[in-house]
Scaffold this motif. Structure first.
Motif, mmCIF file in Angstrom:
data_model
loop_
_atom_site.group_PDB
_atom_site.id
_atom_site.type_symbol
_atom_site.label_atom_id
_atom_site.label_comp_id
_atom_site.label_asym_id
_atom_site.label_seq_id
_atom_site.Cartn_x
_atom_site.Cartn_y
_atom_site.Cartn_z
ATOM 1 N N LYS A 4 0.836 -1.210 0.000
ATOM 2 C CA LYS A 4 0.000 0.000 0.000
ATOM 3 C C LYS A 4 0.867 1.255 0.000
ATOM 4 O O LYS A 4 0.597 2.208 -0.727
ATOM 5 C CB LYS A 4 -0.918 -0.009 1.211
ATOM 6 C CG LYS A 4 -1.866 1.153 1.250
ATOM 7 C CD LYS A 4 -2.821 1.070 2.404
ATOM 8 C CE LYS A 4 -3.771 2.252 2.371
ATOM 9 N NZ LYS A 4 -4.711 2.232 3.481
ATOM 10 N N MET A 5 1.926 1.245 0.804
ATOM 11 C CA MET A 5 2.819 2.392 0.876
ATOM 12 C C MET A 5 3.483 2.651 -0.479
ATOM 13 O O MET A 5 3.552 3.790 -0.931
ATOM 14 C CB MET A 5 3.891 2.146 1.958
ATOM 15 C CG MET A 5 4.811 3.332 2.228
ATOM 16 S SD MET A 5 6.317 3.427 1.256
ATOM 17 C CE MET A 5 7.116 1.897 1.586
ATOM 18 N N TRP A 6 3.956 1.593 -1.161
ATOM 19 C CA TRP A 6 4.604 1.780 -2.454
ATOM 20 C C TRP A 6 3.627 2.282 -3.500
ATOM 21 O O TRP A 6 3.997 3.071 -4.373
ATOM 22 C CB TRP A 6 5.278 0.498 -2.924
ATOM 23 C CG TRP A 6 6.547 0.210 -2.196
ATOM 24 C CD1 TRP A 6 6.785 -0.817 -1.326
ATOM 25 C CD2 TRP A 6 7.757 0.969 -2.230
ATOM 26 N NE1 TRP A 6 8.058 -0.737 -0.831
ATOM 27 C CE2 TRP A 6 8.683 0.351 -1.372
ATOM 28 C CE3 TRP A 6 8.156 2.115 -2.916
ATOM 29 C CZ2 TRP A 6 9.968 0.838 -1.180
ATOM 30 C CZ3 TRP A 6 9.446 2.601 -2.716
ATOM 31 C CH2 TRP A 6 10.325 1.961 -1.858
ATOM 32 N N ILE A 7 2.367 1.827 -3.433
ATOM 33 C CA ILE A 7 1.390 2.283 -4.420
ATOM 34 C C ILE A 7 1.022 3.748 -4.180
ATOM 35 O O ILE A 7 0.958 4.544 -5.116
ATOM 36 C CB ILE A 7 0.131 1.390 -4.400
ATOM 37 C CG1 ILE A 7 0.474 0.028 -4.996
ATOM 38 C CG2 ILE A 7 -1.012 2.033 -5.176
ATOM 39 C CD1 ILE A 7 -0.637 -0.974 -4.944
ATOM 40 N N THR A 8 0.787 4.113 -2.922
ATOM 41 C CA THR A 8 0.362 5.488 -2.644
ATOM 42 C C THR A 8 1.508 6.493 -2.759
ATOM 43 O O THR A 8 1.305 7.591 -3.253
ATOM 44 C CB THR A 8 -0.287 5.597 -1.252
ATOM 45 O OG1 THR A 8 0.615 5.084 -0.271
ATOM 46 C CG2 THR A 8 -1.595 4.843 -1.189
ATOM 47 N N ASN A 9 2.709 6.128 -2.347
ATOM 48 C CA ASN A 9 3.829 7.073 -2.343
ATOM 49 C C ASN A 9 4.760 6.928 -3.530
ATOM 50 O O ASN A 9 5.566 7.822 -3.783
ATOM 51 C CB ASN A 9 4.658 6.915 -1.058
ATOM 52 C CG ASN A 9 3.846 7.197 0.169
ATOM 53 O OD1 ASN A 9 2.850 7.889 0.129
ATOM 54 N ND2 ASN A 9 4.277 6.648 1.288
#
Length: 173
Positions: free
Chosen positions: A97-102
């Protein structure tokens, strides 16, 4: 040391050099590209090269290399794509999730990869376009998600497709 076989892959162009980063990803160069290979065999292109380089180290999102003029260089490495795929492979969904959003990953490529690797439910969480959400939810039989998207779209064709899928599943609310 105990060496363990992970994966082999075929590269059309000769591999010039490579190094493992701290996450176990093999980053390598060919005549015209810097590429990566994950422990599960997935691979991809990080960026294109103007001239060949010889990688000596990959560490903390930097690549250290020697060029054909015998100069040692350090360059920032965009590891977003391969870190996203590695996190998914390791089932670290908070990191995914972090890699997709950021990470500013391309939406359709991410959705396609998640679908290919058997995580369509995860793809639904990251899709904001209602038409895409509707199609993805219908494709994987998530009637409730498709109904929420259909309510937002309020398109007769969507309602018809939703009704047909609900009848096919036996869900006739």
């Amino acid at each position: 040391k105990n060496l363990e076989y992970y994966h082999s892959f075929h590269e059309n162009i000769r591999v010039k050099s490579g190094a493992w980063d701290e996450n176990g990803v093999f980053v390598y160069s060919t005549l015209s590209h810097v590429k990566y290979c994950l422990p599960n065999g997935d691979s991809g292109i990080i960026y294109s090269l103007q001239s060949p380089i010889y990688i000596s180290r990959v560490h903390k999102q930097f690549i250290y290399y020697i060029n054909r003029e015998h100069n040692v260089n350090k360059q920032r490495l965009n590891s977003t794509e391969y870190m996203f795929k590695l996190s998914l492979h390791q089932r670290k969904f908070n990191d995914v999730k972090m890699w997709i959003t950021n990470g500013r990953l391309c939406g359709n490529a991410v959705i396609g990869y998640l679908k290919q690797k058997g995580f369509p439910e995860l793809a639904l969480h990251f899709v904001e376009n209602q038409q895409t959400r509707f199609n993805l939810a219908l494709e994987y039989g998530h009637i409730e998600e498709a109904m929420a998207a259909a309510q937002e779209l309020d398109d007769p064709a969507c309602w018809n497709r939703l009704g047909l899928e609900a009848l096919r599943q036996g869900n006739q609310q």
